[in-house]
Scaffold this motif. Structure first.
Motif, PDB file in Angstrom:
ATOM      1  N   TYR A  84       0.842  -1.201   0.000  1.00  0.00           N
ATOM      2  CA  TYR A  84       0.000   0.000   0.000  1.00  0.00           C
ATOM      3  C   TYR A  84       0.875   1.248   0.000  1.00  0.00           C
ATOM      4  O   TYR A  84       1.929   1.277   0.635  1.00  0.00           O
ATOM      5  N   ASP A  97      -3.947   4.980  -0.048  1.00  0.00           N
ATOM      6  CA  ASP A  97      -4.412   3.606   0.134  1.00  0.00           C
ATOM      7  C   ASP A  97      -3.893   3.021   1.443  1.00  0.00           C
ATOM      8  O   ASP A  97      -4.609   2.291   2.137  1.00  0.00           O
ATOM      9  N   LYS A  98      -2.661   3.320   1.789  1.00  0.00           N
ATOM     10  CA  LYS A  98      -2.096   2.844   3.053  1.00  0.00           C
ATOM     11  C   LYS A  98      -2.842   3.461   4.232  1.00  0.00           C
ATOM     12  O   LYS A  98      -3.154   2.777   5.209  1.00  0.00           O
ATOM     13  N   ARG A 146      -5.977   4.539   4.283  1.00  0.00           N
ATOM     14  CA  ARG A 146      -7.306   3.925   4.367  1.00  0.00           C
ATOM     15  C   ARG A 146      -7.243   2.514   4.942  1.00  0.00           C
ATOM     16  O   ARG A 146      -8.115   2.095   5.708  1.00  0.00           O
ATOM     17  N   GLU A 147      -6.213   1.759   4.578  1.00  0.00           N
ATOM     18  CA  GLU A 147      -6.061   0.400   5.083  1.00  0.00           C
ATOM     19  C   GLU A 147      -5.862   0.395   6.596  1.00  0.00           C
ATOM     20  O   GLU A 147      -6.493  -0.390   7.314  1.00  0.00           O
ATOM     21  N   SER A 180      -9.115   1.340   8.345  1.00  0.00           N
ATOM     22  CA  SER A 180     -10.063   0.230   8.247  1.00  0.00           C
ATOM     23  C   SER A 180      -9.741  -0.880   9.247  1.00  0.00           C
ATOM     24  O   SER A 180     -10.643  -1.421   9.893  1.00  0.00           O
ATOM     25  N   ILE A 181      -8.474  -1.199   9.397  1.00  0.00           N
ATOM     26  CA  ILE A 181      -8.067  -2.259  10.328  1.00  0.00           C
ATOM     27  C   ILE A 181      -8.352  -1.851  11.769  1.00  0.00           C
ATOM     28  O   ILE A 181      -8.873  -2.643  12.569  1.00  0.00           O
TER      29      ILE A 181
END
Length: 268
Positions: A115, A119-120, A122-123, A126-127
């Motif tokens: 990522y 994107d990193k 958001r990841e 999310s986690i």
């Protein structure tokens, strides 16, 4: 008069590292005490905390300057804060949550390599939400905007986190801003023009570009009573590292001037 702390190895916190090395820390009563190791981290902590008191809707850890005595011969400058945890609470870093999610440090590092940038970001959000139920989007967004204004180069996943109670999770206040405002005088020495030093500072943890990173989640602006902050600076006084205090405040004022309308807006 600044608070004086007498400390020893018995109340020293041994596992308190940053991405730039180990900062000496101690616990005395309900206070966490941190020593200057790279330059003027304590000045940066106090200036940023004072600044955050003028920012709307920000929960942060307050810091004050202090002198630290170790035994009979060693004296250090530093800062202290009160613990922000309530009884039976614990701080859980994003690093710990990510490691739990992926299963190991090795798997975590490998996974995050896939990522980049937004994107990193958001990841990770999310986690954290999946494991805790907390939406940390606003928390992270505010933190990244503040880091852009203060040039905080040490925003790794260990000083981004949440708080776990017995049957609940809650958001954590913003803390650990010591490596802001060019406080590491080894990397950002006096004698080199500040305009050159500012360009050397790299952001973390999603991008090396502070402004780009600050807009990963949303384009909202921090609301700051900046005029009051600037006016009140004239009454501020420090008993040590006055030259460093002057540089820290100058960096913050110029950074805010540059990023008005981009990161923040004046409170009406």
């Amino acid at each position: 008069m600044f608070k004086e702390f007498d400390v020893s190895f018995r109340n020293e916190v041994l596992n308190s590292s940053t991405s730039k090395g180990t900062q000496r820390k101690w616990v005395v009563d309900d206070f966490l005490i941190k020593a200057d190791m790279l330059g003027y981290e304590s000045i940066a902590e106090v200036v940023v905390a004072d600044f955050l008191s003028y920012v709307d809707n920000i929960d942060f850890v307050d810091y004050s300057l202090c002198n630290i005595s170790i035994g009979d011969s060693t004296s250090l400058t530093g800062c202290y804060s009160k613990y922000f945890l309530k009884s039976e609470e614990e701080y859980v870093s994003f690093q710990r949550l990510l490691k739990l999610f992926y299963g190991s440090e090795k798997k975590l590092n490998l996974a995050l390599k896939g990522y980049q940038g937004k994107d990193k970001c958001r990841e990770v959000i999310s986690i954290v939400q999946e494991l805790t139920g907390l939406d940390v989007s606003c928390y992270v967004s505010n933190m990244l905007k503040i880091d852009a204004l203060t040039l905080n180069e040490d925003r790794h996943f260990n000083n981004m986190g949440v708080i776990k109670g017995i049957n609940y999770w809650r958001l954590c206040p913003i803390f650990d801003n010591g490596l802001s405002l060019l406080s590491d005088t080894n990397d950002y020495p006096f004698g080199t023009p500040v305009r050159f030093l500012r360009n050397r500072v790299k952001a973390k943890p999603f991008s090396t570009d502070f402004i780009k990173q600050a807009k990963y989640i949303d384009n909202s602006l921090l609301v700051i009573d900046f005029e009051s902050f600037r006016n009140d600076l004239s009454s501020k006084y420090v008993e040590f590292k006055n030259k460093e205090f002057m540089r820290a405040t100058s960096v913050l004022l110029s950074r805010c001037s540059k990023l008005e309308g981009i990161i923040w807006e004046q409170k009406k």
